[in-house]
Write an enzyme that holds these catalytic residues in place. Structure first.
Site, mmCIF file in Angstrom:
data_model
loop_
_atom_site.group_PDB
_atom_site.id
_atom_site.type_symbol
_atom_site.label_atom_id
_atom_site.label_comp_id
_atom_site.label_asym_id
_atom_site.label_seq_id
_atom_site.Cartn_x
_atom_site.Cartn_y
_atom_site.Cartn_z
ATOM 1 C CE LYS A 105 -4.427 0.724 -0.005
ATOM 2 N NZ LYS A 105 -5.396 -0.125 -0.539
HETATM 3 P P1 NAD Z 1 -12.816 7.333 -2.978
HETATM 4 O O1 NAD Z 1 -11.935 8.226 -2.872
HETATM 5 O O2 NAD Z 1 -13.476 7.122 -4.490
HETATM 6 O O3 NAD Z 1 -14.359 7.567 -2.097
HETATM 7 C C1 NAD Z 1 -14.233 7.762 -0.999
HETATM 8 C C2 NAD Z 1 -15.657 8.298 -0.470
HETATM 9 O O4 NAD Z 1 -15.832 8.222 1.102
HETATM 10 C C3 NAD Z 1 -16.144 9.682 -0.980
HETATM 11 O O5 NAD Z 1 -17.466 9.655 -1.189
HETATM 12 C C4 NAD Z 1 -15.927 10.266 0.367
HETATM 13 O O6 NAD Z 1 -16.636 11.605 0.360
HETATM 14 C C5 NAD Z 1 -16.242 9.423 1.235
HETATM 15 N N1 NAD Z 1 -15.984 9.780 2.752
HETATM 16 C C6 NAD Z 1 -14.686 10.031 3.276
HETATM 17 N N2 NAD Z 1 -14.819 10.415 4.520
HETATM 18 C C7 NAD Z 1 -15.957 10.073 4.967
HETATM 19 C C8 NAD Z 1 -16.776 9.974 6.112
HETATM 20 N N3 NAD Z 1 -15.990 10.336 7.381
HETATM 21 N N4 NAD Z 1 -18.097 9.822 6.136
HETATM 22 C C9 NAD Z 1 -18.578 9.475 5.043
HETATM 23 N N5 NAD Z 1 -18.096 9.320 3.897
HETATM 24 C C10 NAD Z 1 -16.748 9.567 3.835
HETATM 25 O O7 NAD Z 1 -12.340 5.868 -2.414
HETATM 26 P P2 NAD Z 1 -12.623 4.359 -2.777
HETATM 27 O O8 NAD Z 1 -11.776 4.099 -3.866
HETATM 28 O O9 NAD Z 1 -14.067 4.347 -3.194
HETATM 29 O O10 NAD Z 1 -12.496 3.601 -1.504
HETATM 30 C C11 NAD Z 1 -13.374 3.568 -0.336
HETATM 31 C C12 NAD Z 1 -12.919 2.430 0.431
HETATM 32 O O11 NAD Z 1 -12.768 1.230 -0.313
HETATM 33 C C13 NAD Z 1 -11.542 2.612 1.203
HETATM 34 O O12 NAD Z 1 -11.403 1.888 2.238
HETATM 35 C C14 NAD Z 1 -10.483 1.911 0.189
HETATM 36 O O13 NAD Z 1 -9.447 1.535 0.549
HETATM 37 C C15 NAD Z 1 -11.517 0.773 -0.194
HETATM 38 N N6 NAD Z 1 -11.179 -0.004 -1.283
HETATM 39 C C16 NAD Z 1 -11.251 0.626 -2.692
HETATM 40 C C17 NAD Z 1 -10.837 -0.007 -3.722
HETATM 41 C C18 NAD Z 1 -10.898 0.489 -5.243
HETATM 42 O O14 NAD Z 1 -10.663 -0.211 -6.171
HETATM 43 N N7 NAD Z 1 -10.790 1.986 -5.243
HETATM 44 C C19 NAD Z 1 -10.683 -1.402 -3.642
HETATM 45 C C20 NAD Z 1 -10.895 -2.133 -2.493
HETATM 46 C C21 NAD Z 1 -11.067 -1.509 -1.548
#
Ligand code: NAD
Length: 415
Positions: A105
């Site tokens: 990461k």
């Molecule tokens: P992103 O940046 O696209 O979206 C994050 C979202 O969370 C946004 O809508 C933001 O406004 C919201 N957010 C942030 N802080 C918040 C809070 N305190 N309360 C409510 N909403 C809040 O990120 P993402 O890629 O969608 O990742 C989200 C989660 O999924 C993370 O934990 C990431 O590690 C995990 N993840 C992502 C992927 C991927 O392919 N992008 C894969 C596996 C896991």
């Protein structure tokens, strides 16, 4: 132990799973440590001519199964312990999903909302250069995470390629399809979340049609999971993002909410819905709750309020070990993060394979293989949980850790 320290939580989960594994002491101990950790402090020239310093990290947790794989996060709360935890969870996720990868990461301490597009590009290219000593298609392959996206992956790929003098698309995944990205990658994580959630509802003999759903976080994972739930005929009743939230017990028109987000950059103010806070969303009586934002959202402080039937962890580490005990006692069916959001890295793997072969697949084939991987892993976890009489998270970790431990034993301890 501090409940808010993600690495301590990852270690607590690991220690719990390891008790079911009979690992040799040295092997058990070695898997608790990240293999290598890089901290970089680097300057970025801002639009006004000032030079600002930034700090970033890249951590490789384990390489027993192959090159490391893991996202890059741009967020103001990034810390070395958070990156260590996310790298460890990536090791278990890649192992559980049957991929030939270890876990990594990376992250930069920055709120990208405070930077211009030009500043984000400059920061990305400099960070990519700083961590390039650890990155290559054979060694470590980053992907998007919170605060990063396909454009940022394109800048990383371009920077790395410029240093080598020729294009190397396989150095990152989650790129736009125009430069070697895979069809279906943007949607893969959210789609995988819903394949796993659908299997859980079937397992519990619950109706998929009209199942009520609440989603915390409406970025890549949350918005695609919500859209897929909507397409599966479920009723998405609540959504929050960092700006606030919307609630309508009759169901929210998700494509319209995505259009609203694209024009206003927030889910708030969406017509035909009331406002709702994060705390209220997590406590809704719904069939399916999908945390898809950040770690440590469900803790010992609020777990007793959670009333969903199925908790589908789109985010990494949204539930602390103390909260796990409370949710398990309440009989909530947890689809643990390393299984639930594993679809993202599965299609990242497909993207890497396509790039290495310069031969690209059709989207229908990608989605079919994604479903096969997620459903297969779901079934293996449920079977292990039933066999060993343990909770789903521990079962997922037992399977994942066993594969990494076996690979470590077969390879031997060098020299
Ligand atoms: P992103 O940046 O696209 O979206 C994050 C979202 O969370 C946004 O809508 C933001 O406004 C919201 N957010 C942030 N802080 C918040 C809070 N305190 N309360 C409510 N909403 C809040 O990120 P993402 O890629 O969608 O990742 C989200 C989660 O999924 C993370 O934990 C990431 O590690 C995990 N993840 C992502 C992927 C991927 O392919 N992008 C894969 C596996 C896991």
């Amino acid at each position: 132990m501090t409940e808010s320290n993600a690495f301590q939580n990852a270690l607590a989960q690991y220690d719990r799973a390891a008790t079911h594994l009979n690992l040799k002491r040295g092997i058990a101990e070695s898997l608790r440590y990240p293999k290598r950790e890089l901290t970089v402090n680097f300057p970025v020239r801002m639009d006004n001519g000032d030079v600002k310093m930034f700090t970033g990290y890249r951590v490789h947790h384990n390489t027993a199964l192959g090159p490391t794989k893991g996202g890059i996060r741009f967020h103001q709360d990034v810390s070395l312990d958070e990156v260590r935890a996310l790298a460890m969870w990536m090791t278990w996720k890649c192992s559980l999903m049957g991929l030939p990868y270890g876990g990594a990461k990376g992250g930069v301490i920055v709120d990208p909302k405070n930077l211009s597009n030009n500043e984000i590009e400059t920061l990305t290219r400099r960070y990519a250069t700083e961590i390039s000593v650890l990155m290559s298609p054979q060694q470590d392959v980053p992907a998007p995470d919170v605060g990063t996206n396909g454009q940022i992956m394109a800048w990383i790929m371009d920077t790395y390629s410029m240093h080598h003098g020729f294009s190397m698309p396989a150095v990152v995944t989650g790129k736009p399809v125009e430069i070697g990205g895979s069809l279906g990658r943007i949607e893969a994580t959210g789609r995988g979340v819903m394949f796993a959630a659908r299997e859980a509802l079937k397992q519990l003999r619950m109706n998929i049609e009209d199942a009520s759903v609440a989603v915390q976080g409406f970025g890549n994972v949350g918005s695609i999971a919500a859209r897929t739930a909507h397409e599966m005929g479920m009723r998405v009743v609540a959504v929050t993002d960092v700006t606030g939230g919307v609630y309508n017990p009759q169901g929210i028109d998700i494509p319209a909410l995505i259009a609203h987000l694209n024009s206003t950059r927030s889910v708030t103010g969406f017509p035909e819905a009331d406002s709702i806070s994060n705390a209220e969303l997590l406590a809704l009586k719904v069939d399916l709750l999908i945390p898809a934002a950040l770690e440590n959202q469900i803790t010992s402080a609020n777990a007793k309020d959670v009333k969903c039937k199925v908790l589908a962890e789109g985010a990494n580490g949204p539930t602390t070990p103390d909260a796990d005990d409370i949710l398990n006692d309440k009989g909530i069916f947890i689809i643990p993060d390393i299984l639930c959001n594993g679809g993202g890295v599965v299609v990242s793997y497909f993207e890497w394979v396509q790039d290495l072969q310069s031969f690209f697949w059709e989207e229908a084939e990608i989605n079919k293989q994604l479903e096969r991987h997620v459903v297969g892993a779901f079934r293996r976890v449920i079977e292990a949980a039933q066999c060993l009489k343990i909770d789903n998270r521990t079962a997922a970790q037992v399977l994942a850790i066993r594969r990494v431990a076996e690979a470590t034993m077969i390879r031997g301890i060098y020299p």
